[in-house]
Design an enzyme around this catalytic site. Structure first.
Site, PDB file in Angstrom:
ATOM      1  N   CYS A  64      -3.015  43.895  78.033  1.00 46.24           N
ATOM      2  CA  CYS A  64      -1.468  43.398  78.560  1.00 46.24           C
ATOM      3  C   CYS A  64      -0.765  44.528  78.843  1.00 46.24           C
ATOM      4  O   CYS A  64      -0.323  45.318  78.095  1.00 46.24           O
ATOM      5  CB  CYS A  64      -1.065  42.866  76.963  1.00 46.24           C
ATOM      6  SG  CYS A  64       0.744  42.449  77.361  1.00 46.24           S
TER       7      CYS A  64
ATOM      8  N   CYS B 268       2.952  44.888  77.367  1.00 49.74           N
ATOM      9  CA  CYS B 268       3.109  45.184  76.266  1.00 49.74           C
ATOM     10  C   CYS B 268       2.799  46.688  76.038  1.00 49.74           C
ATOM     11  O   CYS B 268       3.349  47.224  75.364  1.00 49.74           O
ATOM     12  CB  CYS B 268       1.924  44.686  75.285  1.00 49.74           C
ATOM     13  SG  CYS B 268       1.586  42.821  75.498  1.00 49.74           S
ATOM     14  N   ASP B 269       1.818  47.236  76.956  1.00 46.25           N
ATOM     15  CA  ASP B 269       1.565  48.580  76.977  1.00 46.25           C
ATOM     16  C   ASP B 269       1.771  49.402  77.877  1.00 46.25           C
ATOM     17  O   ASP B 269       1.667  50.809  77.814  1.00 46.25           O
ATOM     18  CB  ASP B 269       0.085  48.388  76.361  1.00 46.25           C
ATOM     19  CG  ASP B 269      -0.367  47.886  75.150  1.00 46.25           C
ATOM     20  OD1 ASP B 269       0.491  48.005  74.352  1.00 46.25           O
ATOM     21  OD2 ASP B 269      -1.540  47.322  75.301  1.00 46.25           O
TER      22      ASP B 269
END
Ligand code: NAP
Length: 323
Positions: free
Chosen positions: A149, A152-153
């Site tokens: 992701c 997200c990261d």
């Protein structure tokens, strides 16, 4: 007959139980749209959200192809709007995860960690989960440089080098997103042509931070406590190379979340629930919508459409059965 079974189901369950007309599993675009339509039919649907409120769409930074948002809309934001709209008409979202389902009795019995739901109709919208490469180092270094992701990261890779694995829309979209942070993004694809759509291809080819490694697969993720490289093999020449990298983002497709229904519903050879044009599964009263039943389109708009259709069919089913 249904009524007898209903009584039986209630009698034999010691855990707290609740009878609902429409139970929806999953809170992505399909589940939320089903909730909206069932709520507007005054069926007081209950959605078991599982652990991913908003579904995979909520992990997308900007969704540019959902109609009605000419400037695009954040995935998280769109999920919130879906939920608010469904709740406005009486849908309820329970932060519960189904642990087992029994579709052989009526009402259907869906167990969670805290209670049992007895459902006259069930709409399955459990979506799909990202596939893994299943190579050495991948699981050990997940969260330590291996990610599924970018939204997200990505932030963790500011001024770092990353590789992206895959050649579909996700790989390119997320790869382009990663160029906000990373100094370079190397997209490693197992063939010499991309599966992704034309617009994303053009954007990726034009992006100076993105490079491509063709005809290659990642065979190992390297590093002790953090990723420091990947081992690759060229599938044409069999040549092996190791390249340094700080992050490995893997976007190689998805597997439908259908394990709960194994042996109870008809599925295809890839585990997708088989449905007809009316979102009906092989068990009457059970409908499926979105990526759990859709190996073809997998778009927010198509999933939302399927969810709406499933709820309309559930409404008709309840009317026919006078439930
Ligand atoms: P996908 O379209 O299935 O693409 C998966 C990619 O991973 C393919 O390029 C495939 O290679 C590669 N791959 C599969 N298994 C692999 C393995 N074991 N090792 C190395 N590479 C592997 O999946 P997706 O990109 O996640 O997209 C899923 C769906 O969502 C699609 O329908 C897509 O259109 C949609 N989507 C749309 C958007 C958008 O419209 N903006 C954004 C994201 C996703 P091959 O090409 O050789 O098969």
């Amino acid at each position: 007959m249904d009524f007898n079974l209903s009584a039986f189901a209630k009698d034999t369950h010691t855990a707290e139980s609740e009878h609902v007309k429409v139970l929806i599993l999953g809170a992505g675009p399909a589940g939320m749209s089903a909730a909206l339509y069932a709520a507007r039919a005054e069926l007081q649907p209950v959605v078991l959200t599982g652990t991913e409120l908003g579904g995979q769409a909520s992990l997308t930074h900007v969704i540019e192809n959902y109609p009605g948002f000419p400037e695009g809309v954040g995935g998280l934001k769109l999920g919130e709007l879906f939920q608010q709209q469904a709740e406005r008409f009486g849908a309820r979202f329970d932060f519960e995860t189904a642990t087992s389902v029994n579709l052989s009795q009526r009402p259907f019995v869906i167990k969670t960690y805290s209670k049992d739901y007895l459902a006259d109709t069930l709409i399955i919208a459990t979506g799909a989960s990202p596939n893994h490469l299943n190579v050495p180092g991948e699981s050990e270094l997940t969260g330590k440089g291996v990610s599924y992701c970018a939204t997200c990261d990505g932030w963790f890779f500011k001024d770092k080098k990353v590789v992206v694995v895959g050649g579909g829309d996700s790989a390119l979209e997320e790869g382009i997103f990663l160029t906000r942070y990373a100094t370079s993004v190397n997209i490693i694809h197992r063939r010499d042509s991309l599966r992704a759509g034309a617009i994303l291809q053009k954007r990726a080819f034009e992006n100076p931070k993105i490079s491509f490694t063709w005809n290659s697969i990642v065979t190992e993720v390297l590093g002790e406590n953090a990723v420091n490289g990947v081992r690759m093999r060229n599938v044409r020449t069999n040549e092996e190379t190791v390249i340094p990298t700080d992050g490995v983002f893997i976007f190689i497709g998805h597997t439908p979340n259908t394990q709960l229904f194994a042996g109870q519903l008809e599925m295809d050879e890839h585990g997708y629930i088989v449905i007809d044009m009316l979102m009906r599964t092989s068990v009457a009263g059970v409908f499926a919508a979105g990526e759990v039943a859709d190996p073809h389109y997998r778009q927010v708009v198509t999933s939302a459409g399927m969810g709406a259709a499933a709820a309309i069919q559930a409404t008709r089913y309840l009317q026919e059965k006078q439930l």
